[in-house]
Design an enzyme around this catalytic site. Structure first.
Site, PDB file in Angstrom:
ATOM      1  N   CYS A 164      13.238  91.750 -44.297  1.00 55.57           N
ATOM      2  CA  CYS A 164      12.688  91.084 -43.128  1.00 55.57           C
ATOM      3  C   CYS A 164      13.134  89.640 -43.085  1.00 55.57           C
ATOM      4  CB  CYS A 164      11.158  91.131 -43.158  1.00 55.57           C
ATOM      5  SG  CYS A 164      10.487  92.800 -43.308  1.00 55.57           S
TER       6      CYS A 164
ATOM      7  N   LEU B 268      12.716  94.856 -40.764  1.00 57.07           N
ATOM      8  CA  LEU B 268      13.617  95.980 -40.972  1.00 57.07           C
ATOM      9  C   LEU B 268      12.804  97.013 -41.738  1.00 57.07           C
ATOM     10  CD1 LEU B 268      16.456  97.290 -40.865  1.00 57.07           C
ATOM     11  CD2 LEU B 268      16.958  96.159 -43.035  1.00 57.07           C
TER      12      LEU B 268
ATOM     13  N   ASP C  76       4.042  98.282 -49.040  1.00 54.92           N
ATOM     14  CA  ASP C  76       3.930  97.372 -50.172  1.00 54.92           C
ATOM     15  C   ASP C  76       3.385  96.015 -49.730  1.00 54.92           C
ATOM     16  OD1 ASP C  76       6.268  96.809 -48.779  1.00 54.92           O
ATOM     17  OD2 ASP C  76       7.404  96.217 -50.557  1.00 54.92           O
TER      18      ASP C  76
END
Length: 631
Positions: free
Chosen positions: A2, A51, A100
Site C-alpha cells: 500500500c 493493493l 493482518d
C-alpha cells in the site's frame, strides 16, 4: 502492499482538509490501485491506497480499533499475523476481518510498542491514539518499506510512503540539501539519514518515532539492529540444519497470499534457493520469471532456465535489449531522489514481466548482505588478515608508498589493478571499506565542486560518516563492521529502495524471505569461517544448498544484474553525457565546475577513461533536480 500518508498537528488540533489528504494519497495511486481511504478528525488526517493481498473483501484502511481509540494506516505484510491473531484471541480479542492490519491494530491496543517485537514482516505504519492525541510512526527492522516525514511552518507533521506525496502539500517549500548531494555522489543513492529535500527525514530501519503535544524536539528511537558481537559454538552440521530450517520457514511464511504468487529467478544462488524452497512446499508449479539480455556479457537466462526445468516451474522469460535507455526519464520519476544503481532499469523490467502473471513475487535479496556474499566482503576479509599481521605504521609506509607510485589501470584485468588494493592495505580497515563502496571517490568529487558547494558542505564527508558508523558498530571484526555498514547503509538505501520503487511502480508486491530478521540474527552470530572460506562468500549457505542446487549454480562467478551504462554514454547517450556541463545542465545549480564536468564527459566518450558510473550519477542528479525543484 500500500501507500500511506497523513497530516498531524500535535500542539494545535487544527482541522485537516480530507481533500488535501486525498491529494497526497493519490500521488501514491501506483502503490495501491485496488482501493483508497481517508479518515480525519481534529488535528489528524490519515490517507491510504491499497493493493489487496490478504483478505481482499475486508481490511480496508484507515482502520479503527473496535472502541475507536486507535486508527492505523499501514503499508506492508506481517507474515506471522495468524500466530499473533491466535494469541490475541486467546486473550479475548474478537476480530472483524481476516486481515493482518487488524492484527497489528489489536496487538498495539494490547501491548503498545511491545507489539513491534512480535511482528515478523515488512512494514511502515502510522498509528494515531485519540486518547492522548499522539501519532506513532514505525518502520520494519531492515527498512524494506519506506517512510518519509517532515515538519511544516504551521506546526504540522506530514508523512508518506514516498517523497512525491509530500511534495504535493502546498505548505512544503522544497530546497536542496547539499549534504545529500555529497552522499549521493559518494554512494549512488541518498542514504536513509539524509534526503535531497532539506528538512525531510526518512524514518530509519528498525526505528520508531512518536509525536505528541508539548514536545519541542522529537528523536526516533531504535528498537532493533543486527548485532555481530556474539559467535555461535554450534557445529557446521548443526548450523547448516538451522540455516535450512530458517530459510524454509521464511519462504513458507511469505507464500501466504490470497492473490497469485510467484518468484523472480535470475539463476543466481539466492533466487535459485528461494525457488527451490518454494517448489518443495508448493503443490502446484511455482510461477517464475526472468529477464534475458541480448548481450551475452549480461545474460544469465540459461542458468534461470536450468533452475526452472530442475524444479518444474511455470517459467516466463523475456529478452530485452541492453540498449533500452528510453526508460531513464521514467526511472527518475519513480525514485524522486537521484538513484544511480544501474540495475534499477532491468529490475523495473522484470517487475513488469512478473506483474503480467502474479501480484506477489518472492526475491532473493538480502543474502549477500547477511551472509557476506559480495566480492568486496571476500576482498575485505583478506585485507583485514593482512592488516592484522602488520603494524599500521609499516603498512602505511610500505603499501602507501607502493600504492602512490603504482599506475591506475581501470582498463586492465582485475588482478593487475593493484593500486586500489595497495592503498586499501595502507589505510584503516573501516576507511578502506568505505572508500571501496564509493562510486565516485572523494578526490574525484572534490575536483568537480565549485567553492559554493564546498562551503555549503562545511566539511561534511560521506565516507567519514560511514567510517564512524562502522567504528560504533556492535561488532567484533572488520568483516562484521563491513556487513553492518551494508545492512545499515547500503541495503535500505540502495537494494531495498530499488526493489520497493520498481515493484510498486507496476503495483507488484515483492517479498524478501532471505531478509527474515531471524535469519539476519542467525547470520550475525556465524563465525567468519562460515561466511567467507576458500575465496567464497556465503560459504555456509552454499554448502547448505548443495542438496538442492547444482554446483555450476552455487559456485559460478557472480554476474550481477546491470546495464551497459559506460557503453551507452559513449554511444547513444553521448550527447546526454555532454549536456551535464551545458548552461542548462548541472551548471545551473552553481555547485559544479563546468570545465571539469566537460572534461570528464569528453574523456569518457573518447575512451581515455571510464567515468560511466560518475556520469550516470550526474545525469540522474540533473533529472532529480528538475523533477523536485524545477531547477
Amino acid at each position: 502492499m500500500c501507500g500511506i500518508t497523513g497530516i498531524f498537528y500535535p500542539d494545535t488540533p487544527k482541522p485537516v482538509d480530507p481533500a488535501r489528504v486525498k491529494l497526497m494519497a493519490d500521488a501514491l495511486a501506483h502503490r495501491g490501485p485496488d482501493g483508497e481511504g481517508v479518515w480525519t478528525d481534529r488535528g489528524i488526517g490519515l490517507g491510504h491506497r491499497r493493493l489487496s493481498i490478504i483478505d481482499l473483501a475486508g481490511g480496508a484502511q484507515p482502520m479503527q480499533s473496535p472502541e475507536g481509540r486507535y486508527v492505523i494506516s499501514y503499508n506492508g505484510e506481517v507474515y506471522n499475523f495468524q500466530a499473533i491473531r491466535k494469541e490475541l484471541e486467546a486473550e479475548g480479542d474478537v476480530f472483524q476481518t481476516a486481515s493482518d492490519t487488524e492484527v497489528i491494530l489489536l496487538a498495539w491496543r494490547r501491548w503498545g510498542e511491545g507489539a513491534i517485537a512480535r511482528l515478523n514482516g515488512m512494514f511502515a505504519f502510522a498509528i494515531y491514539d485519540r486518547e492522548d492525541h499522539s501519532l506513532t510512526l514505525v518502520r520494519d527492522r531492515l527498512g524494506v518499506k519506506p517512510l518519509f516525514y517532515t515538519s511544516l511552518p504551521d506546526g504540522g507533521i506530514i508523512f508518506a510512503s514516498e517523497l512525491k506525496a509530500l511534495m504535493v502539500h502546498p505548505a512544503l517549500r522544497p530546497a536542496p540539501d547539499e549534504r545529500a548531494v555529497e552522499a549521493f555522489l559518494a554512494w549512488g543513492y541518498v542514504p536513509d539519514h539524509l534526503c535531497l529535500v532539506r528538512g525531510v527525514k526518512k524514518l530509519a530501519a528498525g526505528h520508531i518515532v512518536r509525536f505528541m503535544a508539548g514536545q519541542s524536539e522529537v528523536s526516533p528511537k531504535r528498537y532493533w539492529q543486527a548485532d555481530f558481537r556474539e559467535r555461535s559454538n554450534a557445529s557446521q552440521a548443526e548450523l547448516q540444519d538451522e540455516l535450512l530450517a530458517l530459510m524454509q520457514d521464511a519462504v513458507g511464511l511469505r507464500m501466504i497470499s490470497d492473490v497469485p504468487l510467484g518468484a523472480f529467478l535470475s539463476g543466481g544462488v539466492d533466487s535459485s534457493t528461494v525457488v527451490a524452497l518454494m517448489a518443495e512446499r508448493s503443490k502446484s508449479a511455482v510461477e517464475t520469471c526472468s529477464i534475458g539480455f541480448d548481450s551475452k556479457q549480461l545474460d544469465e537466462s540459461n542458468y534461470a532456465e536450468r533452475i526452472a526445468t530442475l524444479f518444474a516451474t511455470n517459467h516466463h522469460a523475456q529478452t530485452v535489449t541492453s540498449d533500452d535507455f528510453g526508460l531513464v526519464d521514467e526511472l527518475a520519476g519513480i525514485f524522486d531522489e537521484p538513484f544511480a544503481d544501474g540495475s534499477a532499469l532491468p529490475t523495473l523490467q522484470v517487475c513488469a514481466l512478473a506483474r503480467k502473471n502474479v501480484t506477489v513475487a518472492l526475491s532473493g535479496d538480502g543474502a549477500d548482505e547477511a551472509l557476506a556474499g559480495y566480492r568486496r566482503h571476500v576482498f575485505h576479509h583478506g585485507e583485514e588478515r593482512v592488516r592484522s599481521m602488520l603494524p599500521a605504521g609499516l603498512r602505511k609506509t610500505v603499501f602507501g608508498t607502493l600504492g602512490a607510485i603504482y599506475p591506475k589501470a581501470d582498463w586492465a584485468p582485475r588482478p593487475l589493478r593493484a593500486k586500489t588494493t595497495l592503498l586499501a592495505l595502507a589505510a584503516d580497515g573501516n576507511r578502506a571499506y568505505a572508500d571501496a563502496l564509493a562510486v565516485t571517490a572523494q578526490a574525484q568529487r572534490s575536483a568537480l565542486y565549485r567553492p559554493a558547494l564546498t562551503k555549503a558542505l562545511q566539511g561534511y564527508n560521506a565516507e567519514a560518516e560511514a567510517v564512524a558508523m562502522m567504528a560504533d558498530a556492535p561488532a567484533r571484526s572488520g568483516l562484521d563492521r563491513a556487513q553492518y555498514a551494508d545492512l545499515t547503509l547500503w541495503l535500505p538505501g540502495d537494494i531495498l529502495t530499488k526493489v520497493d520503487r520498481t515493484s510498486m511502480a507496476v503495483s507488484l508486491e515483492a517479498r524478501e524471505p532471505l531478509l527474515d530478521y531471524r535469519l539476519i540474527e542467525f547470520a550475525a552470530r556465524l563465525p567468519e569461517k562460515y561466511r567467507v572460506q576458500g575465496g567464497q562468500g556465503k560459504w555456509l549457505m552454499k554448502k547448505t544448498m548443495e542438496r538442492y542446487l547444482p554446483e555450476e549454480i552455487l559456485y559460478r562467478p557472480k554476474m550481477g544484474f546491470v546495464t551497459p551504462i559506460s557503453q551507452w554514454l559513449r554511444g547513444p547517450l553521448a550527447d546526454t553525457a555532454r549536456s551535464i556541463a551545458a548552461p542548462d545542465g548541472l551548471a545551473r545549480t552553481g555547485w559544479f565546475d563546468e570545465a571539469a564536468l566537460s572534461k570528464m564527459a569528453e574523456e569518457h566518450i573518447a575512451g581515455y577513461r571510464d567515468s560511466g558510473r560518475s556520469l550516470w550519477q550526474m545525469i540522474m542528479l540533473d533529472k532529480a533536480m528538475k523533477n523536485l525543484f524545477s531547477l
